[in-house]
Every structure is written in C-alpha cells, then in structure tokens.
Design a protein around this motif. Structure first.
Motif, PDB file in Angstrom:
ATOM      1  N   LEU A 109       7.036 -72.785 -23.275  1.00  0.00           N
ATOM      2  CA  LEU A 109       7.997 -73.366 -24.749  1.00  0.00           C
ATOM      3  C   LEU A 109       7.013 -71.997 -26.186  1.00  0.00           C
ATOM      4  O   LEU A 109       5.661 -72.187 -25.789  1.00  0.00           O
ATOM      5  N   ILE A 110       7.123 -71.556 -26.792  1.00  0.00           N
ATOM      6  CA  ILE A 110       6.586 -70.705 -27.636  1.00  0.00           C
ATOM      7  C   ILE A 110       7.070 -70.482 -29.372  1.00  0.00           C
ATOM      8  O   ILE A 110       7.977 -71.593 -29.541  1.00  0.00           O
ATOM      9  N   ASP A 111       6.150 -70.463 -29.907  1.00  0.00           N
ATOM     10  CA  ASP A 111       6.202 -70.646 -31.021  1.00  0.00           C
ATOM     11  C   ASP A 111       6.703 -69.197 -31.642  1.00  0.00           C
ATOM     12  O   ASP A 111       4.434 -68.129 -31.702  1.00  0.00           O
ATOM     13  N   PRO A 112       7.196 -68.460 -32.010  1.00  0.00           N
ATOM     14  CA  PRO A 112       7.917 -67.227 -32.164  1.00  0.00           C
ATOM     15  C   PRO A 112       7.339 -66.727 -33.822  1.00  0.00           C
ATOM     16  O   PRO A 112       6.815 -65.631 -33.667  1.00  0.00           O
ATOM     17  N   LEU A 113       6.161 -67.604 -34.280  1.00  0.00           N
ATOM     18  CA  LEU A 113       5.744 -67.368 -36.159  1.00  0.00           C
ATOM     19  C   LEU A 113       4.174 -66.451 -35.041  1.00  0.00           C
ATOM     20  O   LEU A 113       3.492 -65.973 -36.179  1.00  0.00           O
ATOM     21  N   LYS A 114       3.817 -67.220 -33.919  1.00  0.00           N
ATOM     22  CA  LYS A 114       2.535 -67.005 -33.908  1.00  0.00           C
ATOM     23  C   LYS A 114       2.117 -65.765 -33.826  1.00  0.00           C
ATOM     24  O   LYS A 114       1.333 -64.701 -33.962  1.00  0.00           O
ATOM     25  N   VAL A 115       2.665 -64.849 -32.629  1.00  0.00           N
ATOM     26  CA  VAL A 115       2.651 -63.066 -33.133  1.00  0.00           C
ATOM     27  C   VAL A 115       3.722 -62.028 -32.991  1.00  0.00           C
ATOM     28  O   VAL A 115       4.717 -62.722 -32.497  1.00  0.00           O
ATOM     29  N   LYS A 116       3.821 -61.761 -34.048  1.00  0.00           N
ATOM     30  CA  LYS A 116       5.253 -60.924 -34.354  1.00  0.00           C
ATOM     31  C   LYS A 116       4.874 -59.664 -33.817  1.00  0.00           C
ATOM     32  O   LYS A 116       3.562 -58.752 -33.490  1.00  0.00           O
ATOM     33  N   VAL A 117       6.357 -59.031 -33.600  1.00  0.00           N
ATOM     34  CA  VAL A 117       5.966 -57.968 -32.267  1.00  0.00           C
ATOM     35  C   VAL A 117       6.555 -56.174 -33.064  1.00  0.00           C
ATOM     36  O   VAL A 117       7.915 -56.741 -33.986  1.00  0.00           O
ATOM     37  N   SER A 118       6.615 -54.872 -32.913  1.00  0.00           N
ATOM     38  CA  SER A 118       7.345 -53.904 -33.284  1.00  0.00           C
ATOM     39  C   SER A 118       6.681 -52.888 -32.275  1.00  0.00           C
ATOM     40  O   SER A 118       5.603 -52.822 -31.776  1.00  0.00           O
ATOM     41  N   LEU A 119       7.808 -51.392 -32.811  1.00  0.00           N
ATOM     42  CA  LEU A 119       7.387 -51.176 -31.639  1.00  0.00           C
ATOM     43  C   LEU A 119       7.151 -50.518 -32.467  1.00  0.00           C
ATOM     44  O   LEU A 119       7.230 -49.704 -33.367  1.00  0.00           O
ATOM     45  N   GLU A 120       6.345 -48.698 -32.027  1.00  0.00           N
ATOM     46  CA  GLU A 120       5.914 -47.417 -31.803  1.00  0.00           C
ATOM     47  C   GLU A 120       6.039 -46.350 -30.918  1.00  0.00           C
ATOM     48  O   GLU A 120       5.424 -46.289 -30.261  1.00  0.00           O
ATOM     49  N   TYR A 121       7.110 -45.640 -32.048  1.00  0.00           N
ATOM     50  CA  TYR A 121       6.628 -44.136 -31.145  1.00  0.00           C
ATOM     51  C   TYR A 121       5.691 -43.763 -30.422  1.00  0.00           C
ATOM     52  O   TYR A 121       5.459 -42.541 -29.539  1.00  0.00           O
ATOM     53  N   GLY A 122       4.337 -43.025 -31.446  1.00  0.00           N
ATOM     54  CA  GLY A 122       2.822 -43.092 -31.641  1.00  0.00           C
ATOM     55  C   GLY A 122       2.109 -43.288 -29.925  1.00  0.00           C
ATOM     56  O   GLY A 122       1.487 -43.133 -29.740  1.00  0.00           O
ATOM     57  N   LEU A 123       2.777 -44.719 -29.474  1.00  0.00           N
ATOM     58  CA  LEU A 123       1.896 -45.472 -28.948  1.00  0.00           C
ATOM     59  C   LEU A 123       2.768 -44.901 -27.462  1.00  0.00           C
ATOM     60  O   LEU A 123       2.119 -45.380 -25.879  1.00  0.00           O
ATOM     61  N   CYS A 124       3.544 -44.282 -27.329  1.00  0.00           N
ATOM     62  CA  CYS A 124       4.713 -43.723 -25.982  1.00  0.00           C
ATOM     63  C   CYS A 124       3.845 -42.791 -25.028  1.00  0.00           C
ATOM     64  O   CYS A 124       2.931 -42.088 -25.912  1.00  0.00           O
ATOM     65  N   GLU A 125       4.231 -42.894 -23.749  1.00  0.00           N
ATOM     66  CA  GLU A 125       3.504 -41.983 -22.984  1.00  0.00           C
ATOM     67  C   GLU A 125       3.580 -40.481 -23.326  1.00  0.00           C
ATOM     68  O   GLU A 125       4.349 -40.041 -24.108  1.00  0.00           O
ATOM     69  N   MET A 126       2.856 -39.537 -22.739  1.00  0.00           N
ATOM     70  CA  MET A 126       2.639 -38.161 -22.654  1.00  0.00           C
ATOM     71  C   MET A 126       3.831 -38.256 -22.835  1.00  0.00           C
ATOM     72  O   MET A 126       4.629 -37.847 -21.800  1.00  0.00           O
ATOM     73  N   ILE A 127       4.189 -36.536 -23.694  1.00  0.00           N
ATOM     74  CA  ILE A 127       6.199 -36.413 -23.326  1.00  0.00           C
ATOM     75  C   ILE A 127       5.580 -34.887 -22.865  1.00  0.00           C
ATOM     76  O   ILE A 127       6.161 -34.226 -23.122  1.00  0.00           O
ATOM     77  N   ASN A 128       5.207 -34.778 -21.420  1.00  0.00           N
ATOM     78  CA  ASN A 128       5.062 -33.374 -20.907  1.00  0.00           C
ATOM     79  C   ASN A 128       5.360 -33.995 -19.199  1.00  0.00           C
ATOM     80  O   ASN A 128       5.013 -34.822 -18.856  1.00  0.00           O
ATOM     81  N   SER A 129       5.484 -33.092 -18.885  1.00  0.00           N
ATOM     82  CA  SER A 129       5.328 -33.396 -17.252  1.00  0.00           C
ATOM     83  C   SER A 129       3.660 -33.456 -16.059  1.00  0.00           C
ATOM     84  O   SER A 129       4.222 -33.296 -14.680  1.00  0.00           O
ATOM     85  N   ILE A 130       2.836 -33.876 -17.137  1.00  0.00           N
ATOM     86  CA  ILE A 130       1.803 -33.879 -16.578  1.00  0.00           C
ATOM     87  C   ILE A 130       2.310 -35.752 -16.600  1.00  0.00           C
ATOM     88  O   ILE A 130       1.756 -35.988 -15.420  1.00  0.00           O
ATOM     89  N   ALA A 131       2.349 -36.467 -17.062  1.00  0.00           N
ATOM     90  CA  ALA A 131       3.326 -37.604 -17.486  1.00  0.00           C
ATOM     91  C   ALA A 131       4.381 -38.167 -16.799  1.00  0.00           C
ATOM     92  O   ALA A 131       4.444 -39.238 -16.057  1.00  0.00           O
ATOM     93  N   ILE A 132       5.131 -37.490 -16.649  1.00  0.00           N
ATOM     94  CA  ILE A 132       6.706 -37.959 -16.552  1.00  0.00           C
ATOM     95  C   ILE A 132       6.780 -36.758 -15.688  1.00  0.00           C
ATOM     96  O   ILE A 132       7.237 -35.408 -16.151  1.00  0.00           O
ATOM     97  N   ARG A 133       7.443 -36.969 -14.304  1.00  0.00           N
ATOM     98  CA  ARG A 133       7.363 -36.102 -13.258  1.00  0.00           C
ATOM     99  C   ARG A 133       8.815 -35.084 -13.258  1.00  0.00           C
ATOM    100  O   ARG A 133      10.051 -35.650 -14.030  1.00  0.00           O
ATOM    101  N   LEU A 134       8.315 -33.934 -13.342  1.00  0.00           N
ATOM    102  CA  LEU A 134       9.740 -32.848 -13.419  1.00  0.00           C
ATOM    103  C   LEU A 134      10.662 -33.025 -12.550  1.00  0.00           C
ATOM    104  O   LEU A 134      11.863 -33.320 -13.062  1.00  0.00           O
ATOM    105  N   ASN A 135      10.615 -33.632 -11.439  1.00  0.00           N
ATOM    106  CA  ASN A 135      11.993 -33.937 -10.506  1.00  0.00           C
ATOM    107  C   ASN A 135      12.494 -34.892 -11.313  1.00  0.00           C
ATOM    108  O   ASN A 135      13.745 -35.248 -10.911  1.00  0.00           O
ATOM    109  N   VAL A 136      12.214 -36.094 -11.991  1.00  0.00           N
ATOM    110  CA  VAL A 136      13.386 -36.949 -12.790  1.00  0.00           C
ATOM    111  C   VAL A 136      12.932 -37.435 -14.144  1.00  0.00           C
ATOM    112  O   VAL A 136      14.182 -38.219 -14.818  1.00  0.00           O
ATOM    113  N   ALA A 137      12.508 -36.191 -14.803  1.00  0.00           N
ATOM    114  CA  ALA A 137      11.960 -36.134 -16.659  1.00  0.00           C
ATOM    115  C   ALA A 137      13.749 -35.171 -16.471  1.00  0.00           C
ATOM    116  O   ALA A 137      14.398 -34.782 -15.905  1.00  0.00           O
TER     117      ALA A 137
END
Length: 265
Positions: A109-137
């Motif tokens: 059981l959690i208290d939803p006020l304890k920790v607030k969450v948000s999303l951030e594009y700046g924290l995303c994976e490197m957007i290149n073929s080094i990090a995202i394999r070309l066979n699946v990109a």
C-alpha cells in the motif's frame, strides 16, 4: 536563479543538502530472451524481465532503508524498461509501512504523495545505432512514445502532470555519443537546479550513469554499470538575496558500490 559551483559561497554555511541518485534501468528482456525481438511490435523498446522487476523493487527497498533521507521526486526516461523500473522504485519508496526484504510490490500500500514522478526526454537512451541496434531500430529512425500511455503505467496518483521537460522532444537519429553525453549532463544539471530543495532519483541508461560520474569526479573511466547500478551525488544549497544557489556536487559512490565500477585514468 540557481547557480552551480559558486566559489564565493565556499565559506558560507549551507541551509541544506541536495541528494541525487542517477540509476540505470533494470534487466532488459532482449538481452536474456533474444527471440523476443522477432515478434515484438517495438523491438527497440524492450520491457524488463520478471527478475528485473523484482530487482528494481529490491533496490528501491535498499535505498529507502539505507539512504537515511527521503526521495521527493523521480524523473524517468520514456523507454519502457525505465518506466517499469521507475514503477517498482516508486512502490518501494512510497510504501505506507516499512517494506521488508521478503515483500513483493503487488502487496504494498503506497502513499502517492510521497514521491512524485515525471518523464523526461533528456534522460532517454542514446538515439543512435551504438545503443539501438540497427536490426531492430525503426527504418525511418522515428522512435515515438505515447507519454500519457506510459504515465498510466506508473502507480496511480504519483505522476506530476505539471512538469515541463528539459528536452521538449527526442533527439534526432543519429545522435552522436558526444551529443548524448552533453544532453545527459545538461539534463542532470537543469533538473537539479529546478528542484534545489528536493532529493531526486533519475532512471536512465548506462551512458547517463557514466556521465553523472565523470562530470563530477575527475579523471575516472567507468568500467561497468550493472542493471539498476547507480551513482549518488550530493551538494550544499545556499541562500543569497532570497535565491537558492547550488554548490559543487560530490560523488558519494565508491568504485564497486551500488553496481558501478570505475578506475582512475
């Protein structure tokens, strides 16, 4: 206005300290079940394995028990493995009662006020073929995310919908390593300055942890970042002319601790 590393404040007494944890996501499915990509609708965006989910929850338990201070805000990359890692962390950190090592997140059981969450594009994976394999990109290099759908995967009531991202859109394919590293550093610094009175936890990718360490600890080379490995940063916060000013970050993580190993260069 918040300024980092202001040398004129070194002899002043801080009003508080800000703590930041920069963490890699948990164990990703495609590295343990290679056949998963052959039928996946988004083969470049794998989920966590079930053990990876358990591990993320356990790390949240460990942070809550050992850190000795609350995490106020969790900010997460939009990749699915990071969202699922964040969900487990939030449950462990927001539990109404102290969690035990034997507990599982489904029963908490959690208290939803304890920790607030948000999303951030700046924290995303490197957007290149080094990090995202070309066979699946994606063939057109277009990695799309439904932010509202991802937010719905996080524990109810924990998402802060009023937060504006540092990076308003994903980097373009193919982002260089240097561009990605600059992005991680800017995002970490900007978010720290945005919430100077809060302790923060960032859920990101391996390169982000390397940047968090090398940016604030001189002459080190990261050897390995394990799944859910993290770096802990701490800095003093000063008050001057009714403004909050951040001092220099110190790295509290030693090599081999918290799943990150490094050597002096």
């Amino acid at each position: 206005m918040n300024l980092r590393g202001n040398h004129s404040l070194e002899n002043q007494h801080p009003i508080m300290y800000q703590n930041i944890i920069v963490m890699r996501h948990g164990e990703r499915m495609d590295n343990f079940v290679p056949s998963w990509t052959s039928t996946a609708a988004r083969p470049w965006d794998p989920p966590l394995t079930q053990p990876g989910q358990v591990r993320a929850f356990q790390i949240g338990q460990s942070i809550r028990q050992s850190l000795g201070l609350p995490i106020h805000r969790l900010i997460v990359s939009p990749f699915l493995r990071c969202i699922q890692t964040a969900a487990e962390l939030v449950i462990a950190l927001s539990a109404v009662n102290d969690v035990r090592e034997s507990d599982i997140s489904d029963n908490i059981l959690i208290d939803p006020l304890k920790v607030k969450v948000s999303l951030e594009y700046g924290l995303c994976e490197m957007i290149n073929s080094i990090a995202i394999r070309l066979n699946v990109a994606p063939k057109d290099g277009n990695l799309s995310f439904d932010i509202s759908e991802l937010a719905a995967m996080l524990p109810a009531g924990t998402v802060d919908n009023n937060v504006e991202m540092v990076y308003k859109e994903l980097p373009k394919w193919e982002e260089s390593v240097l561009q990605a590293r600059a992005r991680y550093q800017q995002t970490i610094n900007n978010l720290a300055d945005k919430y100077p009175t809060q302790n923060l936890l960032f859920v990101t990718h391996g390169e982000g942890i390397e940047v968090a360490l090398s940016s604030f600890k001189k002459d080190v080379v990261v050897d390995k970042v394990q799944y859910c490995g993290y770096v802990q940063l701490k800095r003093p916060i000063f008050e001057r002319d009714h403004s909050l000013i951040g001092g220099k970050f110190n790295v509290l993580t030693h090599s081999g601790q918290s799943g990150v190993t490094y050597v002096s260069s």
